[in-house]
Design an enzyme around this catalytic site. Structure first.
Site, mmCIF file in Angstrom:
data_model
loop_
_atom_site.group_PDB
_atom_site.id
_atom_site.type_symbol
_atom_site.label_atom_id
_atom_site.label_comp_id
_atom_site.label_asym_id
_atom_site.label_seq_id
_atom_site.Cartn_x
_atom_site.Cartn_y
_atom_site.Cartn_z
ATOM 1 N N TYR A 60 35.934 35.385 47.955
ATOM 2 C CA TYR A 60 35.360 35.261 46.734
ATOM 3 C C TYR A 60 34.869 36.662 46.385
ATOM 4 O O TYR A 60 33.791 37.068 47.485
ATOM 5 C CB TYR A 60 34.193 34.161 47.027
ATOM 6 N N THR A 232 48.995 42.879 29.946
ATOM 7 C CA THR A 232 49.538 42.176 31.019
ATOM 8 C C THR A 232 50.126 43.069 31.986
ATOM 9 O O THR A 232 50.278 44.267 31.552
ATOM 10 C CB THR A 232 50.579 40.913 30.721
ATOM 11 N N LYS A 235 54.978 42.259 32.633
ATOM 12 C CA LYS A 235 56.041 42.286 31.658
ATOM 13 C C LYS A 235 56.703 43.825 31.974
ATOM 14 O O LYS A 235 57.104 43.977 33.088
ATOM 15 C CB LYS A 235 55.783 42.380 30.341
ATOM 16 N N ARG A 241 51.801 38.913 38.202
ATOM 17 C CA ARG A 241 51.443 37.974 36.942
ATOM 18 C C ARG A 241 49.958 38.313 36.706
ATOM 19 O O ARG A 241 49.118 37.599 37.597
ATOM 20 C CB ARG A 241 51.961 36.668 36.903
HETATM 21 C C1 LIG Z 1 52.458 37.762 26.840
HETATM 22 C C2 LIG Z 1 51.198 38.347 25.946
HETATM 23 C C3 LIG Z 1 49.913 37.967 26.166
HETATM 24 C C4 LIG Z 1 49.430 36.731 26.966
HETATM 25 O O1 LIG Z 1 49.733 36.985 28.416
HETATM 26 P P1 LIG Z 1 49.691 35.874 29.379
HETATM 27 O O2 LIG Z 1 49.552 36.566 30.843
HETATM 28 O O3 LIG Z 1 50.824 34.892 29.301
HETATM 29 O O4 LIG Z 1 48.600 35.225 29.226
HETATM 30 C C5 LIG Z 1 49.023 38.203 25.193
HETATM 31 N N1 LIG Z 1 49.616 39.152 24.351
HETATM 32 C C6 LIG Z 1 50.682 39.537 23.926
HETATM 33 C C7 LIG Z 1 51.032 40.256 22.723
HETATM 34 C C8 LIG Z 1 51.750 39.138 24.760
HETATM 35 O O5 LIG Z 1 53.109 39.315 24.534
#
Ligand SMILES: *Cc1c(COP(=O)(O)O)cnc(C)c1O
Length: 424
Positions: A60, A232, A235, A241
């Site tokens: 924490y 994020t 990607k 993640r």
């Molecule tokens: C993927 C994405 C998100 C959200 O990301 P998560 O990790 O799935 O919550 C937000 N904005 C855009 C433009 C995205 O492509």
């Protein structure tokens, strides 16, 4: 060190919980066995995955390095400080907050920092390539804020910049947002900055999809132009993640307070350590070469599909993804997704601009090259993959036992054997 490290231990899991251990193995088999063309996915390195399975998950650490609400934070403070410094250096940003749990959480914090319920945001509409968190009615963002949406131009299928300017002047939004999930082209950040200044708005870029290309110096950065950039880390960037935010110095306090304590509780220190490693990876020449190859591959894949009658919207791509219109080949997005799935190709149906179909059917597919490029594939393989997708979509079937599904799957197996994911 590695022998005595007590973190991820597959043997222990297998012995105690064979059902979940089995899922871990069969998911890895799935990844290795097919082509992953989902534009928002990637395959992070074993180095990144190691922190995720570590004892940092136990800690924490509400607050920020040096200012925690719990004792025992000396070690996780080092991880978070490294992540912050590396993010600032990588993106040449004044400030970085590495605590958001995901892209949606990062976005929630940006709303929290700059807007109050009822305030107006100008953002791209979801059916034209935006995101759920950009003011759609299903999301907190559309329930609590007044969202005004711009779209794409009917002819170019790219952002309708005239509409952005017109709506900004008409509605005087508190925040103007650029970015989305299905935008194949570069975004004109200078334009958005000028319009935001003209109407006195905060300029926010949601770079979730393309931040990896920015990190790899393959496309221009929004950071010099925007007040705040959310993203994020899983990607194109290829980290764990999660999410993060970088911003101008003047917004540091507002962003930090909005992430914690306004929107989140304790940060996930194992994920923050993994983000630090990912930012270090992104600063290497190898990653920069990767980012450029992702785009080169996406261009060839888009072009090849186009030659087969599966038209890329906007005529192509400048990024890692392309969006394709299936109307000419008389197949729906849902059918195309199912046919590809039966042939060992994972991609997603996607609405195209001005789509006549419902979103759960859709007239398009979205394809992206982050995963296949991580596996080492290049332009030659993209031509092959384009041909395989076209065969599965046009002549194939949702039945994996159909002759075309089997033929395409055999060629997919050949490709992924030559370019393995997580090579043994
Ligand atoms: C993927 C994405 C998100 C959200 O990301 P998560 O990790 O799935 O919550 C937000 N904005 C855009 C433009 C995205 O492509």
């Amino acid at each position: 060190m590695s022998e005595t490290f007590y973190g991820s231990d597959f043997g222990a899991l297998e012995a105690f919980d064979p059902e979940i251990a089995g899922v871990l193995v069969s998911e890895l088999d799935r990844l290795r066995g097919g082509l992953q063309l989902i534009a928002s996915e990637n395959m992070s390195s074993p180095a990144v995955l190691t922190s995720l399975g570590s004892t940092l998950s136990n800690k924490y650490a509400e607050g920020y390095p040096g200012r925690r609400y719990y004792g025992g934070c000396s070690e996780v403070d080092k991880a978070e400080s490294l992540a912050i410094e590396r993010a600032k250096a990588l993106f040449e940003a004044d400030h970085a907050n590495v605590q958001p749990h995901s892209g949606a959480s990062a976005n929630q914090a940006v709303y929290g920092a700059f807007m109050s319920p009822g305030d107006t945001i100008l953002a791209m509409s979801l059916p034209h390539g935006g995101h759920l968190t950009h003011g759609t009615k299903m999301s907190f963002s559309g329930k609590w804020f007044n969202a005004v949406h711009y779209g794409v131009d009917k002819d170019t299928e790219d952002i309708d910049y005239d509409e952005v300017e017109r709506l900004a002047k008409e509605h005087r939004p508190k925040v103007i947002l650029a970015g989305g999930s299905a935008i194949p082209r570069l975004i004109d950040f200078e334009f958005f900055r000028r319009v935001a200044d003209e109407v006195g708005a905060i300029f926010w870029v949601d770079a979730a999809h393309f931040i990896g290309l920015v990190a790899g110096k393959a496309i221009p950065s929004p950071v010099p132009h925007a007040d705040v950039v959310s993203f994020t880390t899983h990607k194109v960037l290829r980290g764990p993640r999660s999410g993060a935010i970088v911003c101008k110095e003047e917004h540091r306090a507002a962003i930090d307070k909005a992430v914690f304590p306004m929107m989140q509780g304790g940060p996930q220190m194992h994920t923050i350590a993994a983000k630090a490693t990912n930012f270090k990876e992104c600063a290497t020449p190898e990653y920069q070469a990767y980012a450029k190859q992702v785009i080169a591959n996406a261009r060839v894949l888009a072009e090849t599909l186009g030659e087969k009658g599966i038209r890329p919207t906007t005529g192509g791509t400048d990024t890692h993804l392309s969006l394709h219109d299936l109307q000419q080949v008389l197949v729906t997005g849902a059918d195309a997704e199912a046919r590809c799935d039966a042939a060992g190709i994972t991609l997603n149906k996607n609405a195209i601009p001005f789509d006549p179909q419902k979103p759960n059917i859709a007239s398009g597919i979205r394809v992206g090259t982050p995963c296949v490029t991580t596996q080492g594939m290049g332009e030659d393989e993209m031509r092959t993959i384009g041909g395989l997708i076209a065969r599965a979509v046009v002549d194939g079937d949702a039945d994996p036992e159909h002759a075309v599904s089997k033929e395409v799957r055999a060629e997919v197996t050949d490709l992924v054997t030559r370019f393995p994911a997580y090579a043994r």
